[in-house]
Design an enzyme around this catalytic site. Sequence first.
Site, PDB file in Angstrom:
ATOM      1  N   LYS B  98       0.819  -1.125  -0.021  1.00 16.88           N
ATOM      2  CA  LYS B  98       0.049   0.219  -0.009  1.00 16.88           C
ATOM      3  C   LYS B  98       0.882   1.439   0.007  1.00 16.88           C
ATOM      4  CE  LYS B  98      -4.053  -1.956   0.030  1.00 16.88           C
ATOM      5  NZ  LYS B  98      -5.079  -1.950  -0.995  1.00 16.88           N
ATOM      6  N   GLU B 120      -9.806   5.775   3.153  1.00 24.07           N
ATOM      7  CA  GLU B 120     -10.654   4.721   3.749  1.00 24.07           C
ATOM      8  C   GLU B 120      -9.693   3.546   3.970  1.00 24.07           C
ATOM      9  OE1 GLU B 120     -10.177   5.131   0.766  1.00 24.07           O
ATOM     10  OE2 GLU B 120      -9.386   3.087  -0.099  1.00 24.07           O
ATOM     11  N   SER B 387       1.691  -9.675  -0.900  1.00 23.02           N
ATOM     12  CA  SER B 387       1.404  -8.354  -0.671  1.00 23.02           C
ATOM     13  C   SER B 387       1.460  -7.745   0.516  1.00 23.02           C
ATOM     14  CB  SER B 387      -0.178  -8.031  -1.270  1.00 23.02           C
ATOM     15  OG  SER B 387      -1.113  -8.546  -0.770  1.00 23.02           O
TER      16      SER B 387
END
Lengths: 272, 407
Positions: B98, B120, B387
């Site tokens: 991210k 969010e 990830s």
Amino acid sequence: MSERLNRAFSEPAVGMTRLIMYVMAGDPDMETSVRRLSGLAESGVDVIELGIPFSDPMADGPVIQAAAERALAGGMNLTKTLEIVRTFRESYATPLLLMGYLNPLLQYGWERFVEDAVVAGVDGLIIPDLPWDESKGLRALTAELGGELLTFIPMIAQTSEREDIEALTAEEKGFAYVLSRNGITGGEVEIPATVLDFLKDLRQLKLPLCVGFGIRNPKQVQRLAPFVDGVVVGSALVDRLAALDAEGIDLNTMKEREQEIFQWVQSLKAGV
Amino acid sequence: MISTKVHDLLGHSEAPGRFGLFGGAYVPETLVPALRELEQAYREAQEDDGFRMEFRDLLLKYVGRPSLLYEATRLSEALGGARIFLKREDLNHTGAHKINNTLGQILLAKRMGKARVIAETGAGQHGVATATACALFGLSCVVYMGEEDVRRQHLNVLRMRLLGAEVRPVTLGSRTLKDAINEALRDWVTNVEDTFYCFGTAAGPHPYPTIVRDFQRVIGEETRAQALATMGRLPDALVACVGGGSNAIGFFHPFIEDAEVRLIGVEAGGKGDGSGDNAATLSLGQPGVLHGAYSYLLQDEDGQITMTHSVSAGLDYPGVGPEHSYLQETGRAEYVRISDEEAVDACELLARTEGILPALESAHAVAYAAKLAPELPTDQVIVVNLSGRGDKDVETLAAYLEGRGKS
């Protein structure tokens, strides 16, 4: 444009200005919805906006969100919303707009929706998540299938750019829905002078202007009336009706208490 | 049902931002100018060497890129069949992919002169990454997070607060990522003049799917270069989990022209195929409009968005990025699903064979690779995008394992 909607704006306004009132279809059930729509029509409301409930109403504040949740919990959907309109149309000629998010309309099938909405007596559509930029194809298809009887009501935001405003008011009929502020439905708006300036500026456009979002008392209506062709009141009415439903009173008492709300509706444009 | 005619109309709108027929910007009129401003700022930034260098520099010196392409030998031996490699996004600063996107977007926010940032988050990884980037650049940060996710990803809530962000729990709807996005959109439409919405996945209205993909493309670009450098060839298959789909699209995108490389997205199969039991949007959904884009959705016949379930908060979302809808429709990528049970098993398997505890999201990709590898010959290569790391999921895993009487 339908003759009903045309008449609402071609004839002079009764009271300070035209009044557009919003209720959520099926909140709390179909029968109550039909009764309340009838009450609004008899109160001299100029245009009715009937909300189609959606699970994810991103442009709505807590009051309308809660109304949508109640309606969905009661099994409301677009088919039943159109049934409400059909029943209402048997007795009333008040123009009626459906206000709802795009996805339920798409899943119903756009072609079928246009056909059924025209037959039921819907006069126009307000789709908060379908901006002008994205609506061209659907507007053309709607005009083709609906014989121009369903009017797309364009929305003008405080942030809208001049050339967009000109484009969206050039083609459309009915009125432009002007948002009183950036944000979601509900709350209360202290009408700032900048908004009145914004409205004065829009007056050069040929389309009638109706202002909504956060309008809930006659004082606001009085302040706005010289600059607009109508005002939209939603959350304030939905809130009052929801409070009544929460009381658990019998039908006769309910009807009496609804009359008090309709008197408040009349006061909105009658003046302070 | 959406007819072919309406499907084509939605896709052939003159508005930009389409992936085949999917995408677009279905948002309230108030946000239209803000999205255009964002697109313009992004286009200008892309042309600006200074911006590109600053972004690259942050990835190198702050995130710790390039992330490793690690051969999971013991895992491969345990399974038999193809060689499995892991693209170690879990080793990035903040523990997931991210951060690649949030640093890019926060640089854009700075460039656009926005002092307030909102985001969010589902699993909390995007929230942590946004809070981190805001701390680094001195911007104020508000993160919306569903109440259910606040509960199950409690550690990330604490991290965000320590980083100076305000976490606002969302108590509406399913109280997960979907509702956090609704609330963030409502905040943005209200405060659009001074607020930058740092969107966490390659979904939402145009230009977000493109911006997020481009900032995440570094994953696939590095994988490609590392594979060529170490093996002298491209992998045979890439496997990544798909919630909104940002890690997968960044991983896949540089390989799209390489037809011989299979692209496999793994969705959350949850407890089964029944409505409400999973979050397998591409496998089990239908096209529709949610959160500003035309893409696949989990919905009922009335077009209401249905409840979803996944043991992993980051995959628990009824929508998916529009480019994945396009890749599915064209057949370039395939999308499969892995159950909660299989994902949890894959966490244990990877932890015990390689000493790596993956995030529950990434464990879905590991689980599918574990199914696929034994079916392939030993000279084939699978790369799994790992990830994120699993620290945030330890409590969830413990509760899950206790629930089935294994610990």
